[in-house]
Scaffold this motif. Structure first.
Motif, mmCIF file in Angstrom:
data_model
loop_
_atom_site.group_PDB
_atom_site.id
_atom_site.type_symbol
_atom_site.label_atom_id
_atom_site.label_comp_id
_atom_site.label_asym_id
_atom_site.label_seq_id
_atom_site.Cartn_x
_atom_site.Cartn_y
_atom_site.Cartn_z
ATOM 1 N N ASN A 121 -7.372 5.280 -7.461
ATOM 2 C CA ASN A 121 -6.524 6.471 -7.560
ATOM 3 C C ASN A 121 -5.053 6.148 -7.310
ATOM 4 O O ASN A 121 -4.240 7.059 -7.208
ATOM 5 C CB ASN A 121 -6.992 7.533 -6.557
ATOM 6 C CG ASN A 121 -8.328 8.116 -6.949
ATOM 7 O OD1 ASN A 121 -8.661 8.187 -8.123
ATOM 8 N ND2 ASN A 121 -9.103 8.527 -5.956
ATOM 9 N N SER A 123 -1.285 5.240 -7.905
ATOM 10 C CA SER A 123 -0.312 5.398 -8.982
ATOM 11 C C SER A 123 0.471 4.099 -9.141
ATOM 12 O O SER A 123 0.431 3.212 -8.273
ATOM 13 C CB SER A 123 0.660 6.533 -8.638
ATOM 14 O OG SER A 123 1.504 6.147 -7.563
ATOM 15 N N TYR A 125 3.611 3.898 -8.896
ATOM 16 C CA TYR A 125 4.577 3.932 -7.792
ATOM 17 C C TYR A 125 3.993 3.258 -6.553
ATOM 18 O O TYR A 125 4.635 2.440 -5.906
ATOM 19 C CB TYR A 125 4.946 5.367 -7.409
ATOM 20 C CG TYR A 125 5.801 6.108 -8.391
ATOM 21 C CD1 TYR A 125 6.860 5.500 -9.055
ATOM 22 C CD2 TYR A 125 5.564 7.451 -8.642
ATOM 23 C CE1 TYR A 125 7.651 6.205 -9.950
ATOM 24 C CE2 TYR A 125 6.352 8.158 -9.536
ATOM 25 C CZ TYR A 125 7.396 7.533 -10.180
ATOM 26 O OH TYR A 125 8.175 8.225 -11.052
ATOM 27 N N GLU A 126 2.760 3.616 -6.225
ATOM 28 C CA GLU A 126 2.110 3.067 -5.032
ATOM 29 C C GLU A 126 1.843 1.570 -5.191
ATOM 30 O O GLU A 126 2.022 0.802 -4.241
ATOM 31 C CB GLU A 126 0.815 3.822 -4.733
ATOM 32 C CG GLU A 126 1.053 5.261 -4.306
ATOM 33 C CD GLU A 126 -0.192 6.123 -4.350
ATOM 34 O OE1 GLU A 126 -0.351 6.948 -3.427
ATOM 35 O OE2 GLU A 126 -0.990 5.981 -5.300
ATOM 36 N N ARG A 135 9.818 1.740 -5.873
ATOM 37 C CA ARG A 135 9.086 2.610 -6.803
ATOM 38 C C ARG A 135 9.968 3.091 -7.959
ATOM 39 O O ARG A 135 9.477 3.362 -9.038
ATOM 40 C CB ARG A 135 8.441 3.769 -6.055
ATOM 41 C CG ARG A 135 9.415 4.749 -5.452
ATOM 42 C CD ARG A 135 8.798 5.868 -4.659
ATOM 43 N NE ARG A 135 7.666 6.440 -5.344
ATOM 44 C CZ ARG A 135 6.699 7.116 -4.762
ATOM 45 N NH1 ARG A 135 6.747 7.339 -3.478
ATOM 46 N NH2 ARG A 135 5.708 7.616 -5.447
ATOM 47 N N SER A 138 9.396 1.116 -11.185
ATOM 48 C CA SER A 138 8.045 0.947 -11.742
ATOM 49 C C SER A 138 8.021 0.998 -13.272
ATOM 50 O O SER A 138 7.206 0.358 -13.891
ATOM 51 C CB SER A 138 7.093 1.999 -11.165
ATOM 52 O OG SER A 138 7.484 3.296 -11.569
#
Length: 143
Positions: A121, A123, A125-126, A135, A138
Protein backbone atom coordinates in the motif's frame (compact mmCIF):
# COMPACT_ATOMS: atom_id res chain seq x y z
CA UNK A 1 23.82 12.21 -24.39
CA UNK A 2 22.95 8.90 -22.79
CA UNK A 3 19.88 8.89 -20.66
CA UNK A 4 20.53 9.74 -17.04
CA UNK A 5 19.00 6.45 -15.94
CA UNK A 6 21.38 4.52 -18.20
CA UNK A 7 24.39 6.47 -16.88
CA UNK A 8 23.34 5.70 -13.30
CA UNK A 9 22.81 2.02 -14.11
CA UNK A 10 26.29 1.85 -15.67
CA UNK A 11 27.85 3.50 -12.61
CA UNK A 12 26.14 1.10 -10.22
CA UNK A 13 27.24 -1.85 -12.32
CA UNK A 14 30.83 -0.61 -12.59
CA UNK A 15 31.28 0.29 -8.92
CA UNK A 16 28.90 -2.35 -7.49
CA UNK A 17 27.21 0.20 -5.23
CA UNK A 18 24.65 2.96 -5.32
CA UNK A 19 26.27 4.75 -2.36
CA UNK A 20 27.08 8.28 -3.60
CA UNK A 21 29.93 8.66 -1.08
CA UNK A 22 31.57 5.45 -2.23
CA UNK A 23 31.18 6.30 -5.92
CA UNK A 24 32.62 9.78 -5.35
CA UNK A 25 35.59 8.28 -3.52
CA UNK A 26 36.21 5.77 -6.32
CA UNK A 27 36.04 8.60 -8.88
CA UNK A 28 38.53 10.68 -6.85
CA UNK A 29 36.00 13.39 -6.06
CA UNK A 30 36.81 15.13 -2.78
CA UNK A 31 33.90 15.44 -0.36
CA UNK A 32 33.98 18.23 2.18
CA UNK A 33 31.53 18.90 4.99
CA UNK A 34 31.16 22.41 6.39
CA UNK A 35 28.61 24.75 7.90
CA UNK A 36 27.11 26.25 4.74
CA UNK A 37 24.29 28.19 6.39
CA UNK A 38 21.14 27.93 4.27
CA UNK A 39 23.01 26.20 1.45
CA UNK A 40 22.58 22.43 1.19
CA UNK A 41 25.67 21.84 -0.94
CA UNK A 42 27.51 22.59 -4.15
CA UNK A 43 29.94 21.12 -6.68
CA UNK A 44 33.00 22.76 -8.18
CA UNK A 45 36.23 21.85 -9.87
CA UNK A 46 39.62 23.48 -9.70
CA UNK A 47 42.06 22.35 -12.37
CA UNK A 48 41.49 18.61 -12.45
CA UNK A 49 40.31 18.26 -8.87
CA UNK A 50 36.59 17.89 -8.26
CA UNK A 51 34.90 18.82 -4.98
CA UNK A 52 31.49 18.18 -3.47
CA UNK A 53 30.63 20.39 -0.52
CA UNK A 54 27.85 19.32 1.83
CA UNK A 55 26.28 21.24 4.68
CA UNK A 56 27.21 19.35 7.84
CA UNK A 57 24.17 20.71 9.70
CA UNK A 58 21.77 18.62 7.62
CA UNK A 59 20.40 15.27 8.80
CA UNK A 60 22.49 12.34 7.53
CA UNK A 61 19.79 11.23 5.07
CA UNK A 62 19.62 14.69 3.49
CA UNK A 63 23.43 14.86 3.34
CA UNK A 64 23.33 11.59 1.38
CA UNK A 65 20.80 13.04 -1.07
CA UNK A 66 22.86 16.22 -1.46
CA UNK A 67 25.95 14.08 -2.13
CA UNK A 68 24.01 12.15 -4.81
CA UNK A 69 22.74 15.39 -6.37
CA UNK A 70 26.21 16.96 -6.46
CA UNK A 71 27.70 13.70 -7.77
CA UNK A 72 25.18 14.06 -10.58
CA UNK A 73 26.68 17.44 -11.41
CA UNK A 74 30.20 16.00 -11.26
CA UNK A 75 29.27 13.28 -13.74
CA UNK A 76 26.74 15.05 -15.97
CA UNK A 77 28.24 18.56 -15.89
CA UNK A 78 31.91 18.02 -15.00
CA UNK A 79 33.16 21.38 -16.25
CA UNK A 80 30.47 23.41 -14.53
CA UNK A 81 30.81 24.97 -11.14
CA UNK A 82 27.24 24.59 -10.00
CA UNK A 83 25.25 27.14 -8.10
CA UNK A 84 24.44 26.41 -4.52
CA UNK A 85 21.79 23.75 -3.94
CA UNK A 86 19.05 25.19 -1.78
CA UNK A 87 15.80 23.56 -0.78
CA UNK A 88 13.90 25.56 -3.41
CA UNK A 89 16.22 24.05 -6.03
CA UNK A 90 14.06 20.90 -5.80
CA UNK A 91 11.47 22.92 -7.72
CA UNK A 92 13.92 24.46 -10.18
CA UNK A 93 13.22 24.31 -13.88
CA UNK A 94 16.90 24.98 -14.61
CA UNK A 95 17.98 22.09 -16.84
CA UNK A 96 21.15 21.16 -14.96
CA UNK A 97 19.37 21.17 -11.60
CA UNK A 98 16.58 18.93 -12.92
CA UNK A 99 19.22 16.59 -14.38
CA UNK A 100 21.14 16.44 -11.08
CA UNK A 101 17.91 15.78 -9.17
CA UNK A 102 17.00 13.02 -11.65
CA UNK A 103 20.46 11.51 -11.25
CA UNK A 104 20.12 11.51 -7.45
CA UNK A 105 16.64 9.95 -7.54
CA UNK A 106 17.76 7.20 -9.94
CA UNK A 107 20.87 6.51 -7.84
CA UNK A 108 19.12 6.32 -4.48
CA UNK A 109 15.77 4.80 -5.44
CA UNK A 110 16.61 1.64 -7.35
CA UNK A 111 14.11 -0.09 -9.62
CA UNK A 112 14.32 -3.18 -7.40
CA UNK A 113 12.99 -1.15 -4.47
CA UNK A 114 10.03 0.05 -6.52
CA UNK A 115 9.24 -3.50 -7.65
CA UNK A 116 9.51 -4.69 -4.06
CA UNK A 117 6.78 -2.25 -3.00
CA UNK A 118 4.45 -2.69 -5.98
CA UNK A 119 2.10 -5.08 -4.15
CA UNK A 120 2.03 -3.02 -0.97
CA UNK A 121 0.00 0.00 0.00
CA UNK A 122 3.04 2.27 -0.15
CA UNK A 123 2.83 5.31 -2.37
CA UNK A 124 5.70 6.49 -4.54
CA UNK A 125 6.10 9.39 -2.08
CA UNK A 126 6.61 6.94 0.78
CA UNK A 127 9.03 4.79 -1.23
CA UNK A 128 11.07 7.89 -2.02
CA UNK A 129 11.23 8.95 1.60
CA UNK A 130 12.23 5.44 2.69
CA UNK A 131 15.23 5.66 0.36
CA UNK A 132 16.36 9.15 1.29
CA UNK A 133 14.84 10.96 -1.64
CA UNK A 134 12.66 14.04 -1.11
CA UNK A 135 9.06 13.16 -1.92
CA UNK A 136 8.81 16.31 -4.07
CA UNK A 137 11.09 14.59 -6.56
CA UNK A 138 9.21 11.31 -6.90
CA UNK A 139 7.97 12.32 -10.37
CA UNK A 140 11.57 12.10 -11.65
CA UNK A 141 11.84 8.33 -11.11
CA UNK A 142 11.68 6.42 -14.41
CA UNK A 143 10.48 2.84 -14.16
Amino acid sequence: MKSIKRKVDELIKKYKTNDPYQIAKLKNIEIQHADLGNTLGFYFHDSRIKFININNNLPAEMQRFVCAHELGHAILHPRSNTPFLKKNTFFSIDKIEVEANTFAVELLLLDEAIYEYRDSNLSMYEACEMHGTPRELSHLKKI
